[in-house]
Write a protein that holds these residues in place. Structure first.
Motif, PDB file in Angstrom:
ATOM      1  N   UNK A   1      51.474  34.521  42.572  1.00 42.08           N
ATOM      2  CA  UNK A   1      52.027  35.537  42.514  1.00 42.08           C
ATOM      3  C   UNK A   1      51.384  37.414  43.127  1.00 42.08           C
ATOM      4  N   UNK A   2      51.205  37.799  44.154  1.00 39.46           N
ATOM      5  CA  UNK A   2      50.359  38.905  43.815  1.00 39.46           C
ATOM      6  C   UNK A   2      50.317  40.045  43.326  1.00 39.46           C
ATOM      7  N   UNK A   3      49.468  40.467  42.434  1.00 39.50           N
ATOM      8  CA  UNK A   3      49.415  41.263  41.564  1.00 39.50           C
ATOM      9  C   UNK A   3      49.031  42.432  42.902  1.00 39.50           C
ATOM     10  N   UNK A   4      48.880  44.058  41.542  1.00 36.74           N
ATOM     11  CA  UNK A   4      48.877  45.444  41.800  1.00 36.74           C
ATOM     12  C   UNK A   4      47.053  45.833  42.078  1.00 36.74           C
ATOM     13  N   UNK A   5      47.476  46.725  42.793  1.00 31.86           N
ATOM     14  CA  UNK A   5      45.350  47.111  42.866  1.00 31.86           C
ATOM     15  C   UNK A   5      44.979  47.473  42.232  1.00 31.86           C
ATOM     16  N   UNK A   6      43.625  46.758  41.999  1.00 33.05           N
ATOM     17  CA  UNK A   6      43.458  47.220  40.833  1.00 33.05           C
ATOM     18  C   UNK A   6      42.258  45.974  40.180  1.00 33.05           C
ATOM     19  N   UNK A   7      41.039  46.299  39.723  1.00 33.73           N
ATOM     20  CA  UNK A   7      39.794  45.508  39.335  1.00 33.73           C
ATOM     21  C   UNK A   7      39.396  45.801  37.961  1.00 33.73           C
ATOM     22  N   UNK A   8      38.203  45.004  37.830  1.00 32.39           N
ATOM     23  CA  UNK A   8      37.668  44.302  36.777  1.00 32.39           C
ATOM     24  C   UNK A   8      36.098  43.812  36.800  1.00 32.39           C
ATOM     25  N   UNK A   9      35.835  42.523  35.508  1.00 30.69           N
ATOM     26  CA  UNK A   9      34.518  43.099  35.467  1.00 30.69           C
ATOM     27  C   UNK A   9      34.589  41.264  34.916  1.00 30.69           C
ATOM     28  N   UNK A  10      33.416  41.027  35.842  1.00 29.41           N
ATOM     29  CA  UNK A  10      33.274  39.586  35.250  1.00 29.41           C
ATOM     30  C   UNK A  10      32.481  38.827  34.439  1.00 29.41           C
TER      31      UNK A  10
END
Length: 502
Positions: A1-10
């Motif tokens: 499933x596609x996800x909305x434009x976003x970001x995060x940290x590993x």
């Protein structure tokens, strides 16, 4: 499933600061979630959280479904009345920048044992019922895990296939006899899992309330010396006489290694798995969804075809590709659990057939910025070649940090990167590359915390093919600086990755 434009940290939780020598699910974990929220991130990628053995890799765990006891916070056990502050007197002096696993184990396991004894006599009736409910709901993996870990302890860590034949083959009479004799040890391992998932669930709820979703990993393979293989030998390719892997997992020579990577895990007996409609895999996905929001399937290509190396080989050079029933598996998982929020780790030797499997279920793939330079404009890791339905990274846990990677490039390669970026200087190269990947069309961007902090090779998390010295990096108490948070927040807003106003 596609996800909305976003970001995060590993960031793996073992990297948190802690006075107990290894990161855990206490105060610093909550502070990190706050850092994510304040910098407008929406995802925390945690990697696997299972109980580790030799090498401390969470990709080689004693169980595919259990949690790592070292991540349990003794301070939260204290707050629950199961430990006292006096129990923390005379703690050893731990390294500030790395995990000393041996010392952390010697320190924390006795604390967990004491908490378990106190739980038996001091826990409220409500908590006792909660524990009983946990044991019942997780019995499908917890019972085998607790038995396995108890027997592993009595055999001083020796692999299950070296145990007595009666125990290795799970002869019911032997199992019952030992189970009754070692009941206290079995209860301890169940108690530890109860506390792990209790603390993790509380942390996940906090993260979700603050707008952070958790991305967790399913390693495609499990360790040979694990509860999974011991309890389910029929679904793995094992030597019937010795119990050792008859066919071992790995990958052929690639970017990371000239001789390939021989992981040593047994590969699956897919014919046997299909007989009961992939029941073990369905349970595994379900158990993951109990404590993460999105699942990153590691080594996704192994579900289309996998590299199998015969027992006795010392490298992965001499193996063969074997077809796997990935389409049938994911159809069953979809039927049983619905449309899963899955990300496909599709790095390495990827064929049109692997891409077709990924795209059939609309799973996002991965793009690694460090792989983008040094070839022609057709390189699929260059940002202008990205599809929207992907996760883009500066690097992963298997890569060097961005600063370490750049420092090791030749002058010609460095100039190529700088020309692409439009820079005249390498000062702040980590932020330049973070900006580049955030500005891409990729729906999601994940950046290792080491890159946010601008750290060099000394902060690298893992070097594939190297068995020791990995998974040790920790950041210091004062590392999450205000200026880094604000700059990351600014970039996230500029490139349209901040949460939408409610």
């Amino acid at each position: 499933m596609p996800f909305p434009r976003s970001s995060g940290i590993l960031l793996h939780p073992t990297s948190f600061p802690s006075r107990f020598g290894v990161g855990e699910l206490g105060l610093e974990a909550y502070r990190f979630v706050d850092f994510l929220t304040e910098s407008k991130q929406q995802f925390w990628q945690i990697l696997p959280l299972g109980p580790t053995g030799y090498g401390n890799s969470p990709y080689m765990c004693f169980s595919a479904m259990a949690g790592n006891p070292l991540l349990i916070s003794p301070e939260k056990l204290r707050d629950d009345g199961l430990l006292n502050e006096e129990d923390f007197a005379n703690l050893p002096e731990f390294p500030a920048d790395k995990v000393d696993y041996e010392l952390a184990i010697k320190t924390k396991i006795p604390l967990l044992q004491k908490a378990c004894e106190n739980f038996k006599t001091k826990a409220s009736e409500f908590l006792q019922k909660e524990f009983a409910g946990f044991c019942q709901s997780k019995a499908y993996w917890l019972d085998d895990y607790a038995l396995f870990m108890t027997f592993l302890d009595t055999h001083e860590g020796a692999s299950w296939h070296t145990w007595s034949p009666e125990l290795a083959k799970r002869e019911p009479g032997t199992m019952d006899q030992l189970g009754r004799r070692l009941n206290a040890e079995i209860i301890f391992h169940k108690f530890v899992q109860f506390q792990f998932f209790r603390q993790w669930s509380e942390l996940k709820r906090y993260a979700n309330m603050r707008g952070i979703q958790i991305i967790g990993d399913i390693p495609i393979y499990v360790a040979h010396n694990s509860a999974d293989v011991w309890a389910n030998p029929q679904i793995f390719c094992l030597d019937e006489e010795t119990g050792e892997p008859a066919l071992m997992a790995g990958v052929p020579p690639d970017y990371f290694s000239e001789t390939g990577q021989l992981w040593g895990n047994p590969v699956y007996n897919w014919e046997e798995l299909q007989k009961d409609n992939f029941h073990w895999w369905v349970q595994r996905f379900q158990s993951m969804l109990d404590y993460v929001d999105i699942i990153r399937v590691d080594h996704f290509r192994g579900f289309e075809s996998f590299w199998a190396v015969k027992q006795g080989e010392e490298t992965a050079m001499y193996g063969e590709w074997v077809d796997a029933p990935g389409t049938a598996l994911f159809e069953v998982v979809k039927e049983k659990l619905g449309n899963l929020p899955i990300v496909a780790e599709d790095l390495g030797v990827i064929t049109p057939e692997v891409e077709a499997l990924r795209d059939r279920f609309k799973f996002p793939g991965m793009k690694i910025l460090q792989f983008a330079f040094g070839s022609d404009p057709g390189n699929p890791y260059l940002p202008f070649n990205y599809d929207r339905n992907c996760l883009a990274y500066t690097g992963t846990h298997d890569n060097d940090t961005t600063v370490g990677w750049f420092d090791k490039l030749s002058d010609e390669e460095k100039n190529s990167v700088l020309r692409y970026l439009g820079c005249t200087s390498a000062d702040g190269i980590h932020w330049d590359l973070i900006r580049l990947v955030l500005s891409s069309v990729a729906n999601q961007v994940i950046t290792p915390l080491q890159d946010i902090l601008g750290l060099g090779t000394q902060a690298r998390m893992n070097t594939p093919g190297i068995g020791e010295g990995n998974w040790e990096w920790r950041y210091r108490w004062d590392a999450l600086r205000w200026e880094d948070r604000e700059f990351l927040k600014t970039l996230t807003e500029i490139y349209g990755r901040a949460p939408m106003p409610v």
